[in-house]
Motif scaffolding. Sequence first.
Motif, short mmCIF file in Angstrom:
data_model
loop_
_atom_site.label_atom_id
_atom_site.label_comp_id
_atom_site.label_asym_id
_atom_site.label_seq_id
_atom_site.Cartn_x
_atom_site.Cartn_y
_atom_site.Cartn_z
N ILE A 14 34.08 -23.31 -20.01
CA ILE A 14 35.18 -24.25 -19.73
C ILE A 14 34.74 -25.28 -18.69
CG2 ILE A 14 37.49 -24.41 -18.70
CD1 ILE A 14 38.07 -21.70 -20.11
N TYR A 15 33.97 -24.86 -17.70
CA TYR A 15 33.51 -25.80 -16.67
C TYR A 15 32.73 -26.97 -17.26
CZ TYR A 15 34.59 -22.25 -13.11
OH TYR A 15 35.21 -21.34 -12.31
N ILE A 16 32.06 -26.75 -18.35
CA ILE A 16 31.30 -27.83 -18.98
C ILE A 16 32.23 -28.97 -19.42
CG2 ILE A 16 29.92 -28.45 -21.00
CD1 ILE A 16 28.64 -25.70 -20.78
N PHE A 17 33.41 -28.62 -19.87
CA PHE A 17 34.33 -29.62 -20.38
C PHE A 17 35.31 -30.14 -19.33
CE2 PHE A 17 33.03 -26.98 -23.95
CZ PHE A 17 32.52 -27.96 -24.77
N CYS A 18 35.31 -29.52 -18.18
CA CYS A 18 36.22 -29.93 -17.10
C CYS A 18 35.47 -30.88 -16.17
CB CYS A 18 36.70 -28.70 -16.32
SG CYS A 18 37.92 -29.10 -15.08
N LYS A 19 35.61 -32.14 -16.42
CA LYS A 19 34.86 -33.16 -15.68
C LYS A 19 35.46 -33.45 -14.30
CE LYS A 19 32.12 -33.67 -19.14
NZ LYS A 19 30.78 -33.14 -19.12
N GLU A 20 36.56 -32.78 -13.96
CA GLU A 20 37.18 -33.01 -12.65
C GLU A 20 36.34 -32.44 -11.52
OE1 GLU A 20 40.96 -31.19 -13.18
OE2 GLU A 20 41.64 -32.72 -14.57
N ASP A 21 35.62 -31.36 -11.81
CA ASP A 21 34.75 -30.74 -10.81
C ASP A 21 33.30 -30.93 -11.27
OD1 ASP A 21 33.39 -29.22 -8.97
OD2 ASP A 21 34.85 -27.58 -8.99
N ASN A 22 32.74 -32.04 -10.89
CA ASN A 22 31.41 -32.42 -11.36
C ASN A 22 30.35 -31.40 -10.96
OD1 ASN A 22 29.70 -34.15 -12.78
ND2 ASN A 22 29.03 -35.12 -10.87
N TYR A 23 30.50 -30.78 -9.78
CA TYR A 23 29.51 -29.80 -9.32
C TYR A 23 29.46 -28.60 -10.26
CZ TYR A 23 27.20 -26.34 -6.41
OH TYR A 23 26.33 -25.38 -5.95
N ILE A 27 26.28 -27.51 -12.78
CA ILE A 27 25.66 -26.19 -12.64
C ILE A 27 25.77 -25.42 -13.95
CG2 ILE A 27 25.85 -23.94 -11.49
CD1 ILE A 27 24.66 -26.08 -9.69
N SER A 28 26.94 -25.45 -14.57
CA SER A 28 27.15 -24.73 -15.83
C SER A 28 26.27 -25.29 -16.94
CB SER A 28 28.62 -24.85 -16.26
OG SER A 28 29.45 -24.27 -15.30
N GLU A 29 26.22 -26.59 -17.05
CA GLU A 29 25.38 -27.21 -18.08
C GLU A 29 23.91 -26.83 -17.90
OE1 GLU A 29 26.13 -31.41 -17.82
OE2 GLU A 29 27.81 -31.29 -19.20
N ASN A 30 23.44 -26.90 -16.68
CA ASN A 30 22.04 -26.56 -16.41
C ASN A 30 21.74 -25.11 -16.73
OD1 ASN A 30 21.49 -29.17 -15.59
ND2 ASN A 30 21.76 -28.71 -13.43
N PHE A 31 22.63 -24.22 -16.31
CA PHE A 31 22.43 -22.79 -16.55
C PHE A 31 22.37 -22.48 -18.04
CE2 PHE A 31 24.02 -18.50 -17.22
CZ PHE A 31 23.14 -17.78 -16.44
N ILE A 32 23.30 -23.01 -18.79
CA ILE A 32 23.34 -22.75 -20.23
C ILE A 32 22.15 -23.39 -20.92
CG2 ILE A 32 24.63 -23.22 -22.35
CD1 ILE A 32 27.18 -22.71 -20.68
N ARG A 33 21.81 -24.61 -20.54
CA ARG A 33 20.67 -25.29 -21.16
C ARG A 33 19.37 -24.51 -20.92
NH1 ARG A 33 21.12 -29.88 -18.78
NH2 ARG A 33 22.51 -30.76 -20.33
#
Length: 44
Positions: A14-23, A27-33
């Motif tokens: 969910i954090y990936i799609f929630c652009k309100e908290d960029n941090y 982090i989530s995108e990097n971890f999953i990638r």
Amino acid sequence: MLADKIFIDSNIWIYIFCKEDNYKCQISENFIRENSLKNIIVIS
């Protein structure tokens, strides 16, 4: 040798799609990638 599997909680996805908290998003995108390339992610 087999790698251990990583379970990723739904909040991380969910954090990936929630652009309100960029941090958290970054982090989530990097971890999953990084871990998806290793083919060790488990989704429940």
